[in-house]
Motif scaffolding. Sequence first.
Motif, PDB file in Angstrom:
ATOM      1  N   ILE A 124      -0.005  14.061  -2.629  1.00 39.68           N
ATOM      2  CA  ILE A 124       1.227  14.248  -3.399  1.00 39.68           C
ATOM      3  C   ILE A 124       1.870  12.881  -3.635  1.00 39.68           C
ATOM      4  O   ILE A 124       1.674  11.939  -2.880  1.00 39.68           O
ATOM      5  N   LYS A 125       2.642  12.838  -4.695  1.00 41.11           N
ATOM      6  CA  LYS A 125       3.348  11.611  -5.056  1.00 41.11           C
ATOM      7  C   LYS A 125       4.844  11.901  -5.007  1.00 41.11           C
ATOM      8  O   LYS A 125       5.324  12.846  -5.631  1.00 41.11           O
ATOM      9  N   ASP A 126       5.559  11.107  -4.235  1.00 42.99           N
ATOM     10  CA  ASP A 126       7.005  11.249  -4.101  1.00 42.99           C
ATOM     11  C   ASP A 126       7.688   9.955  -4.499  1.00 42.99           C
ATOM     12  O   ASP A 126       7.115   8.872  -4.349  1.00 42.99           O
ATOM     13  N   HIS A 127       8.925  10.089  -4.955  1.00 38.85           N
ATOM     14  CA  HIS A 127       9.729   8.899  -5.170  1.00 38.85           C
ATOM     15  C   HIS A 127      10.043   8.317  -3.806  1.00 38.85           C
ATOM     16  O   HIS A 127      10.171   9.028  -2.813  1.00 38.85           O
ATOM     17  N   ILE A 128      10.179   7.004  -3.738  1.00 43.17           N
ATOM     18  CA  ILE A 128      10.381   6.311  -2.477  1.00 43.17           C
ATOM     19  C   ILE A 128      11.663   6.769  -1.769  1.00 43.17           C
ATOM     20  O   ILE A 128      11.777   6.717  -0.556  1.00 43.17           O
ATOM     21  N   SER A 129      12.637   7.263  -2.519  1.00 49.29           N
ATOM     22  CA  SER A 129      13.909   7.690  -1.936  1.00 49.29           C
ATOM     23  C   SER A 129      13.910   9.165  -1.493  1.00 49.29           C
ATOM     24  O   SER A 129      14.891   9.635  -0.951  1.00 49.29           O
ATOM     25  N   THR A 130      12.805   9.877  -1.702  1.00 52.28           N
ATOM     26  CA  THR A 130      12.736  11.287  -1.320  1.00 52.28           C
ATOM     27  C   THR A 130      12.858  11.420   0.183  1.00 52.28           C
ATOM     28  O   THR A 130      12.193  10.726   0.948  1.00 52.28           O
ATOM     29  N   GLN A 131      13.752  12.322   0.615  1.00 46.67           N
ATOM     30  CA  GLN A 131      13.941  12.581   2.030  1.00 46.67           C
ATOM     31  C   GLN A 131      13.588  14.016   2.333  1.00 46.67           C
ATOM     32  O   GLN A 131      13.885  14.911   1.541  1.00 46.67           O
ATOM     33  N   TYR A 132      12.962  14.237   3.476  1.00 47.60           N
ATOM     34  CA  TYR A 132      12.579  15.604   3.887  1.00 47.60           C
ATOM     35  C   TYR A 132      13.437  16.058   5.022  1.00 47.60           C
ATOM     36  O   TYR A 132      13.879  15.355   5.845  1.00 47.60           O
ATOM     37  N   GLU A 165       6.058   0.289  -7.220  1.00 48.67           N
ATOM     38  CA  GLU A 165       6.853   0.163  -5.995  1.00 48.67           C
ATOM     39  C   GLU A 165       8.007   1.158  -5.930  1.00 48.67           C
ATOM     40  O   GLU A 165       8.954   0.969  -5.175  1.00 48.67           O
ATOM     41  N   GLU A 166       7.942   2.220  -6.720  1.00 46.59           N
ATOM     42  CA  GLU A 166       8.988   3.235  -6.695  1.00 46.59           C
ATOM     43  C   GLU A 166       8.494   4.566  -6.158  1.00 46.59           C
ATOM     44  O   GLU A 166       9.280   5.490  -5.979  1.00 46.59           O
ATOM     45  N   HIS A 167       7.198   4.680  -5.915  1.00 46.01           N
ATOM     46  CA  HIS A 167       6.627   5.940  -5.452  1.00 46.01           C
ATOM     47  C   HIS A 167       5.704   5.711  -4.257  1.00 46.01           C
ATOM     48  O   HIS A 167       5.197   4.618  -4.050  1.00 46.01           O
ATOM     49  N   ILE A 168       5.513   6.784  -3.508  1.00 44.65           N
ATOM     50  CA  ILE A 168       4.590   6.798  -2.374  1.00 44.65           C
ATOM     51  C   ILE A 168       3.610   7.935  -2.597  1.00 44.65           C
ATOM     52  O   ILE A 168       4.012   9.039  -2.977  1.00 44.65           O
ATOM     53  N   LEU A 212      -3.436  -3.424  -6.181  1.00 45.64           N
ATOM     54  CA  LEU A 212      -2.192  -3.929  -6.740  1.00 45.64           C
ATOM     55  C   LEU A 212      -2.267  -4.058  -8.261  1.00 45.64           C
ATOM     56  O   LEU A 212      -1.290  -3.850  -8.957  1.00 45.64           O
ATOM     57  N   GLU A 213      -3.444  -4.379  -8.774  1.00 44.90           N
ATOM     58  CA  GLU A 213      -3.604  -4.532 -10.219  1.00 44.90           C
ATOM     59  C   GLU A 213      -3.730  -3.185 -10.926  1.00 44.90           C
ATOM     60  O   GLU A 213      -3.126  -2.969 -11.950  1.00 44.90           O
ATOM     61  N   ASP A 214      -4.556  -2.307 -10.394  1.00 44.86           N
ATOM     62  CA  ASP A 214      -4.859  -1.056 -11.083  1.00 44.86           C
ATOM     63  C   ASP A 214      -4.066   0.122 -10.552  1.00 44.86           C
ATOM     64  O   ASP A 214      -4.082   1.180 -11.155  1.00 44.86           O
ATOM     65  N   SER A 215      -3.428  -0.016  -9.425  1.00 49.38           N
ATOM     66  CA  SER A 215      -2.675   1.033  -8.773  1.00 49.38           C
ATOM     67  C   SER A 215      -3.571   2.207  -8.407  1.00 49.38           C
ATOM     68  O   SER A 215      -4.315   2.719  -9.211  1.00 49.38           O
ATOM     69  N   ILE A 216      -3.487   2.608  -7.204  1.00 48.40           N
ATOM     70  CA  ILE A 216      -4.268   3.738  -6.712  1.00 48.40           C
ATOM     71  C   ILE A 216      -3.599   5.016  -7.237  1.00 48.40           C
ATOM     72  O   ILE A 216      -2.391   5.077  -7.322  1.00 48.40           O
ATOM     73  N   THR A 217      -4.386   6.027  -7.624  1.00 53.58           N
ATOM     74  CA  THR A 217      -3.825   7.203  -8.290  1.00 53.58           C
ATOM     75  C   THR A 217      -4.066   8.479  -7.498  1.00 53.58           C
ATOM     76  O   THR A 217      -4.967   8.547  -6.668  1.00 53.58           O
TER      77      THR A 217
END
Length: 141
Positions: A133-141, A112-115, A42-47
């Motif tokens: 891969i990194k997607d925006h939380i609102s991305t739909q497939y 909290e805006e990406h997955i 939560l502090e460093d964010s996983i990349t």
Amino acid sequence: MIQPIYIILLGLLTFSSCNNSPTKKVKKVVVNKTIDSTYFCLEDSITISFLSKASYKKAIATCRLTLLDDQFILKGHGYMGPTRILENYYSREAHEKNNIPIKIVLWGTKDEEHIIRVWYKKEKKQWLPITAIKDHISTQY
């Protein structure tokens, strides 16, 4: 009358606990501090750069706080949705002929805006990353 008995018993206990045996010196005291890995993610964010190289075991040790942690067999699954990225790593023939175990894990980012989605393959009893891969939380497939 009861008070003198307590005083005598207390004196006997104190005297018996103070024997003349030599005491041992403690050379080194090791303090083991346990820190919850959730704090670090939560502090460093996983990349993505870390997750695309780290094994599943190392990634989970760094950040246990996942949104999804699932396993499936690629055989019979079509390449749909976010799983279609695996098309770059496995041909349709390969996954139709073989039972390929795949693990997918999703982490939320600090903003909290990406997955971040990571797919793992099993090699020599270890789950190693295929891709991340990194997607925006609102991305739909």
